[in-house]
Scaffold this motif. Structure first.
Motif, PDB file in Angstrom:
ATOM      1  N   MET A 112      57.421  14.180 -48.627  1.00  0.00           N
ATOM      2  CA  MET A 112      56.968  13.462 -47.455  1.00  0.00           C
ATOM      3  C   MET A 112      56.216  14.428 -46.547  1.00  0.00           C
ATOM      4  O   MET A 112      56.639  15.546 -46.315  1.00  0.00           O
ATOM      5  CB  MET A 112      58.187  12.884 -46.741  1.00  0.00           C
ATOM      6  CG  MET A 112      57.833  12.016 -45.598  1.00  0.00           C
ATOM      7  SD  MET A 112      59.292  11.054 -45.146  1.00  0.00           S
ATOM      8  CE  MET A 112      59.395  11.447 -43.452  1.00  0.00           C
ATOM      9  N   THR A 113      55.067  13.992 -46.009  1.00  0.00           N
ATOM     10  CA  THR A 113      54.263  14.866 -45.160  1.00  0.00           C
ATOM     11  C   THR A 113      54.360  14.429 -43.706  1.00  0.00           C
ATOM     12  O   THR A 113      54.623  13.273 -43.402  1.00  0.00           O
ATOM     13  CB  THR A 113      52.783  14.838 -45.594  1.00  0.00           C
ATOM     14  OG1 THR A 113      52.304  13.513 -45.464  1.00  0.00           O
ATOM     15  CG2 THR A 113      52.611  15.316 -47.017  1.00  0.00           C
ATOM     16  N   SER A 114      54.114  15.367 -42.838  1.00  0.00           N
ATOM     17  CA  SER A 114      54.169  15.084 -41.408  1.00  0.00           C
ATOM     18  C   SER A 114      52.897  14.365 -40.960  1.00  0.00           C
ATOM     19  O   SER A 114      51.811  14.628 -41.460  1.00  0.00           O
ATOM     20  CB  SER A 114      54.310  16.398 -40.640  1.00  0.00           C
ATOM     21  OG  SER A 114      54.161  16.174 -39.272  1.00  0.00           O
ATOM     22  N   THR A 115      53.043  13.469 -39.994  1.00  0.00           N
ATOM     23  CA  THR A 115      51.874  12.767 -39.452  1.00  0.00           C
ATOM     24  C   THR A 115      51.331  13.473 -38.218  1.00  0.00           C
ATOM     25  O   THR A 115      50.310  13.049 -37.680  1.00  0.00           O
ATOM     26  CB  THR A 115      52.218  11.320 -39.093  1.00  0.00           C
ATOM     27  OG1 THR A 115      53.266  11.323 -38.126  1.00  0.00           O
ATOM     28  CG2 THR A 115      52.610  10.533 -40.314  1.00  0.00           C
ATOM     29  N   ALA A 116      51.993  14.541 -37.751  1.00  0.00           N
ATOM     30  CA  ALA A 116      51.545  15.232 -36.543  1.00  0.00           C
ATOM     31  C   ALA A 116      50.107  15.733 -36.668  1.00  0.00           C
ATOM     32  O   ALA A 116      49.307  15.524 -35.752  1.00  0.00           O
ATOM     33  CB  ALA A 116      52.493  16.365 -36.195  1.00  0.00           C
ATOM     34  N   PRO A 117      49.723  16.394 -37.771  1.00  0.00           N
ATOM     35  CA  PRO A 117      48.326  16.832 -37.856  1.00  0.00           C
ATOM     36  C   PRO A 117      47.343  15.654 -37.817  1.00  0.00           C
ATOM     37  O   PRO A 117      46.282  15.747 -37.199  1.00  0.00           O
ATOM     38  CB  PRO A 117      48.250  17.559 -39.192  1.00  0.00           C
ATOM     39  CG  PRO A 117      49.650  18.016 -39.448  1.00  0.00           C
ATOM     40  CD  PRO A 117      50.503  16.914 -38.872  1.00  0.00           C
ATOM     41  N   LEU A 118      47.675  14.556 -38.441  1.00  0.00           N
ATOM     42  CA  LEU A 118      46.808  13.387 -38.429  1.00  0.00           C
ATOM     43  C   LEU A 118      46.690  12.813 -37.018  1.00  0.00           C
ATOM     44  O   LEU A 118      45.597  12.505 -36.545  1.00  0.00           O
ATOM     45  CB  LEU A 118      47.325  12.310 -39.380  1.00  0.00           C
ATOM     46  CG  LEU A 118      46.574  10.976 -39.340  1.00  0.00           C
ATOM     47  CD1 LEU A 118      45.123  11.173 -39.733  1.00  0.00           C
ATOM     48  CD2 LEU A 118      47.250   9.964 -40.235  1.00  0.00           C
ATOM     49  N   LEU A 119      47.802  12.710 -36.304  1.00  0.00           N
ATOM     50  CA  LEU A 119      47.776  12.183 -34.933  1.00  0.00           C
ATOM     51  C   LEU A 119      46.969  13.091 -34.015  1.00  0.00           C
ATOM     52  O   LEU A 119      46.225  12.611 -33.162  1.00  0.00           O
ATOM     53  CB  LEU A 119      49.188  12.000 -34.405  1.00  0.00           C
ATOM     54  CG  LEU A 119      50.031  10.938 -35.105  1.00  0.00           C
ATOM     55  CD1 LEU A 119      51.445  10.919 -34.540  1.00  0.00           C
ATOM     56  CD2 LEU A 119      49.387   9.573 -34.976  1.00  0.00           C
ATOM     57  N   LEU A 120      47.095  14.401 -34.201  1.00  0.00           N
ATOM     58  CA  LEU A 120      46.329  15.347 -33.399  1.00  0.00           C
ATOM     59  C   LEU A 120      44.841  15.203 -33.683  1.00  0.00           C
ATOM     60  O   LEU A 120      44.023  15.181 -32.762  1.00  0.00           O
ATOM     61  CB  LEU A 120      46.792  16.774 -33.675  1.00  0.00           C
ATOM     62  CG  LEU A 120      46.082  17.873 -32.894  1.00  0.00           C
ATOM     63  CD1 LEU A 120      46.279  17.661 -31.393  1.00  0.00           C
ATOM     64  CD2 LEU A 120      46.600  19.228 -33.312  1.00  0.00           C
ATOM     65  N   ARG A 121      44.476  15.065 -34.944  1.00  0.00           N
ATOM     66  CA  ARG A 121      43.061  14.889 -35.304  1.00  0.00           C
ATOM     67  C   ARG A 121      42.507  13.585 -34.746  1.00  0.00           C
ATOM     68  O   ARG A 121      41.368  13.541 -34.281  1.00  0.00           O
ATOM     69  CB  ARG A 121      42.874  14.935 -36.827  1.00  0.00           C
ATOM     70  CG  ARG A 121      43.055  16.335 -37.395  1.00  0.00           C
ATOM     71  CD  ARG A 121      42.520  16.468 -38.808  1.00  0.00           C
ATOM     72  NE  ARG A 121      42.693  15.323 -39.665  1.00  0.00           N
ATOM     73  CZ  ARG A 121      43.622  15.198 -40.604  1.00  0.00           C
ATOM     74  NH1 ARG A 121      44.495  16.154 -40.798  1.00  0.00           N
ATOM     75  NH2 ARG A 121      43.680  14.118 -41.355  1.00  0.00           N
ATOM     76  N   LEU A 122      43.296  12.524 -34.777  1.00  0.00           N
ATOM     77  CA  LEU A 122      42.849  11.251 -34.213  1.00  0.00           C
ATOM     78  C   LEU A 122      42.636  11.350 -32.701  1.00  0.00           C
ATOM     79  O   LEU A 122      41.672  10.814 -32.168  1.00  0.00           O
ATOM     80  CB  LEU A 122      43.853  10.140 -34.534  1.00  0.00           C
ATOM     81  CG  LEU A 122      43.910   9.694 -35.990  1.00  0.00           C
ATOM     82  CD1 LEU A 122      45.066   8.724 -36.203  1.00  0.00           C
ATOM     83  CD2 LEU A 122      42.595   9.069 -36.416  1.00  0.00           C
ATOM     84  N   GLN A 123      43.542  12.046 -32.026  1.00  0.00           N
ATOM     85  CA  GLN A 123      43.418  12.228 -30.582  1.00  0.00           C
ATOM     86  C   GLN A 123      42.174  13.060 -30.258  1.00  0.00           C
ATOM     87  O   GLN A 123      41.424  12.737 -29.333  1.00  0.00           O
ATOM     88  CB  GLN A 123      44.665  12.906 -30.021  1.00  0.00           C
ATOM     89  CG  GLN A 123      44.646  13.067 -28.523  1.00  0.00           C
ATOM     90  CD  GLN A 123      45.898  13.746 -28.007  1.00  0.00           C
ATOM     91  OE1 GLN A 123      46.589  14.441 -28.737  1.00  0.00           O
ATOM     92  NE2 GLN A 123      46.189  13.550 -26.744  1.00  0.00           N
ATOM     93  N   GLU A 124      41.939  14.124 -31.015  1.00  0.00           N
ATOM     94  CA  GLU A 124      40.759  14.955 -30.791  1.00  0.00           C
ATOM     95  C   GLU A 124      39.480  14.172 -31.073  1.00  0.00           C
ATOM     96  O   GLU A 124      38.487  14.322 -30.364  1.00  0.00           O
ATOM     97  CB  GLU A 124      40.824  16.206 -31.661  1.00  0.00           C
ATOM     98  CG  GLU A 124      41.877  17.192 -31.206  1.00  0.00           C
ATOM     99  CD  GLU A 124      42.073  18.346 -32.176  1.00  0.00           C
ATOM    100  OE1 GLU A 124      41.529  18.304 -33.303  1.00  0.00           O
ATOM    101  OE2 GLU A 124      42.768  19.296 -31.801  1.00  0.00           O
TER     102      GLU A 124
END
Length: 70
Positions: free
Chosen positions: A1-13
């Motif tokens: 299972m992978t973390s969604t934190a990097p994806l959420l950060l990229r979406l915010q940026e």
């Protein structure tokens, strides 16, 4: 299972980049969910003219001052 934190950060940026590219100040409201839609470098309060309006015909929406505490 992978973390969604990097994806959420990229979406915010990406959202911030798009807002600024469109010619908006795009400072985030302290409570979230709103961004300043005035031109960059404006004087005075920040205003999100698209969200937080009292009615669909209201001229402005949410207004706030930048937090200057350091």
């Amino acid at each position: 299972m992978t973390s969604t934190a990097p994806l959420l950060l990229r979406l915010q940026e990406a959202e911030t980049s798009a807002g600024r590219a469109a010619g908006y100040c795009w400072l985030a409201h302290p409570d979230g969910g709103r961004f300043c839609s005035l031109p960059p470098g404006h004087d005075g309060d920040h205003v999100d003219v698209f969200r937080g309006r009292a009615s669909p015909t209201a001229a402005t929406g949410t207004r706030w001052r930048e937090d200057v505490r350091r």
